[in-house]
Design a protein around this motif. Structure first.
Motif, PDB file in Angstrom:
ATOM      1  N   CYS A   1       0.825  -1.213   0.000  1.00  0.00           N
ATOM      2  CA  CYS A   1       0.000   0.000   0.000  1.00  0.00           C
ATOM      3  C   CYS A   1       0.857   1.261   0.000  1.00  0.00           C
ATOM      4  O   CYS A   1       0.392   2.330  -0.394  1.00  0.00           O
ATOM      5  N   GLU A   2       2.106   1.126   0.430  1.00  0.00           N
ATOM      6  CA  GLU A   2       3.020   2.266   0.448  1.00  0.00           C
ATOM      7  C   GLU A   2       3.988   2.247  -0.734  1.00  0.00           C
ATOM      8  O   GLU A   2       5.054   2.857  -0.702  1.00  0.00           O
ATOM      9  N   GLN A   3       3.604   1.508  -1.786  1.00  0.00           N
ATOM     10  CA  GLN A   3       4.320   1.465  -3.068  1.00  0.00           C
ATOM     11  C   GLN A   3       5.718   0.858  -2.985  1.00  0.00           C
ATOM     12  O   GLN A   3       6.639   1.271  -3.677  1.00  0.00           O
ATOM     13  N   VAL A   4       5.852  -0.138  -2.138  1.00  0.00           N
ATOM     14  CA  VAL A   4       7.089  -0.909  -2.063  1.00  0.00           C
ATOM     15  C   VAL A   4       6.967  -2.056  -3.061  1.00  0.00           C
ATOM     16  O   VAL A   4       5.887  -2.604  -3.265  1.00  0.00           O
ATOM     17  N   SER A   5       8.057  -2.417  -3.724  1.00  0.00           N
ATOM     18  CA  SER A   5       8.055  -3.545  -4.656  1.00  0.00           C
ATOM     19  C   SER A   5       8.257  -4.834  -3.865  1.00  0.00           C
ATOM     20  O   SER A   5       9.216  -4.951  -3.103  1.00  0.00           O
ATOM     21  N   LEU A   6       7.359  -5.781  -4.052  1.00  0.00           N
ATOM     22  CA  LEU A   6       7.398  -7.017  -3.281  1.00  0.00           C
ATOM     23  C   LEU A   6       7.838  -8.202  -4.125  1.00  0.00           C
ATOM     24  O   LEU A   6       7.596  -8.261  -5.326  1.00  0.00           O
ATOM     25  N   CYS A   7       8.463  -9.155  -3.446  1.00  0.00           N
ATOM     26  CA  CYS A   7       8.806 -10.426  -4.078  1.00  0.00           C
ATOM     27  C   CYS A   7       8.731 -11.523  -3.020  1.00  0.00           C
ATOM     28  O   CYS A   7       8.663 -11.240  -1.819  1.00  0.00           O
ATOM     29  N   LEU A   8       8.700 -12.738  -3.499  1.00  0.00           N
ATOM     30  CA  LEU A   8       8.687 -13.910  -2.624  1.00  0.00           C
ATOM     31  C   LEU A   8       9.775 -14.866  -3.077  1.00  0.00           C
ATOM     32  O   LEU A   8      10.140 -14.895  -4.262  1.00  0.00           O
ATOM     33  N   PRO A   9      10.296 -15.681  -2.146  1.00  0.00           N
ATOM     34  CA  PRO A   9      11.366 -16.605  -2.506  1.00  0.00           C
ATOM     35  C   PRO A   9      10.860 -17.783  -3.342  1.00  0.00           C
ATOM     36  O   PRO A   9       9.719 -18.214  -3.215  1.00  0.00           O
ATOM     37  N   VAL A  10      11.770 -18.270  -4.182  1.00  0.00           N
ATOM     38  CA  VAL A  10      11.519 -19.426  -5.032  1.00  0.00           C
ATOM     39  C   VAL A  10      12.699 -20.376  -4.865  1.00  0.00           C
ATOM     40  O   VAL A  10      13.854 -19.951  -4.925  1.00  0.00           O
ATOM     41  N   VAL A  11      12.403 -21.654  -4.651  1.00  0.00           N
ATOM     42  CA  VAL A  11      13.452 -22.670  -4.586  1.00  0.00           C
ATOM     43  C   VAL A  11      13.592 -23.251  -5.990  1.00  0.00           C
ATOM     44  O   VAL A  11      12.717 -23.977  -6.457  1.00  0.00           O
ATOM     45  N   ALA A  12      14.688 -22.896  -6.676  1.00  0.00           N
ATOM     46  CA  ALA A  12      14.921 -23.399  -8.033  1.00  0.00           C
ATOM     47  C   ALA A  12      15.570 -24.780  -7.995  1.00  0.00           C
ATOM     48  O   ALA A  12      15.229 -25.661  -8.778  1.00  0.00           O
ATOM     49  N   GLU A  13      16.520 -24.950  -7.080  1.00  0.00           N
ATOM     50  CA  GLU A  13      17.195 -26.238  -6.875  1.00  0.00           C
ATOM     51  C   GLU A  13      17.484 -26.372  -5.393  1.00  0.00           C
ATOM     52  O   GLU A  13      17.754 -25.390  -4.715  1.00  0.00           O
ATOM     53  N   ARG A  14      17.459 -27.597  -4.915  1.00  0.00           N
ATOM     54  CA  ARG A  14      17.608 -27.837  -3.474  1.00  0.00           C
ATOM     55  C   ARG A  14      18.954 -27.400  -2.903  1.00  0.00           C
ATOM     56  O   ARG A  14      19.066 -27.150  -1.718  1.00  0.00           O
TER      57      ARG A  14
END
Length: 190
Positions: free
Chosen positions: A69-82
């Motif tokens: 809501c305060e215009q921050v760019s968000l991301c989430l983690p992704v596990v590509a390889e263990r």
């Protein structure tokens, strides 16, 4: 070898303790917004990574939605390889999520990759020195090590319930410390 045994025992104990936490978990998660320190509150456009809560973890979404809501760019983690560090993909609260390699929910593969400068990190337990006990995959340790070694100015913030504080977390040489830990009632800054 002893450290590995100590960590496995500590994880089991931490999972049990976290499952027994009483109180309204939604209210406790929302309290993190008020407790988040103003000196590290993200700026417009800053890239922040949260996480999708798993099991009895404290929910990072109230923080993430407030940042959005305060215009921050968000991301989430992704596990590509263990065996790799985490990668991060763009995420907004209305976005769908897919099943990841480890059974966790993560952004869909068509979302662009991002590099966060503020990581909201889950944990099983923590101590006042900023040591964190995770699930044992080493993803956040490899990620923080790589970002820090690459010169990325990154702040690692653990979020937890107050009951997850322990006297001492068993550590190994590759473990990365957190810059601070926020609970619904206080902030721990080593």
């Amino acid at each position: 070898m002893i450290s590995g045994f100590r960590k496995r025992w500590a994880r089991k104990k931490a999972l049990t303790r976290r499952a027994q936490i009483l109180g309204d978990r939604d209210v406790l998660a929302r309290a993190l917004v008020d407790r988040f320190p103003s000196d590290i509150w993200p700026r417009i456009g800053q890239v922040v990574s949260g996480y999708v809560p798993f099991g009895t973890e404290i929910d990072s979404f109230p923080l993430m939605e407030t940042f959005f809501c305060e215009q921050v760019s968000l991301c989430l983690p992704v596990v590509a390889e263990r065996t790799n560090a985490l990668m991060f993909r763009k995420w907004e609260p209305a976005d769908g999520l897919g099943n990841g390699l480890c059974g966790n929910l993560e952004p869909l593969s068509d979302k662009p990759e991002m590099t966060p400068s503020l990581l909201i990190v889950p944990l099983l337990s923590f101590d006042a020195k900023g040591h964190r006990l995770g699930y044992g995959g080493g993803y956040y340790d490899r990620t923080l090590s790589g970002l820090r070694a690459g010169g990325v100015p990154v702040t690692a913030v653990g979020i937890a319930f107050e009951e997850q504080l322990v006297a001492s977390v068993p550590t190994a040489k590759n473990d990365q410390s957190l810059d601070l830990v926020i609970t619904p009632s206080r902030v721990f800054q080593p």
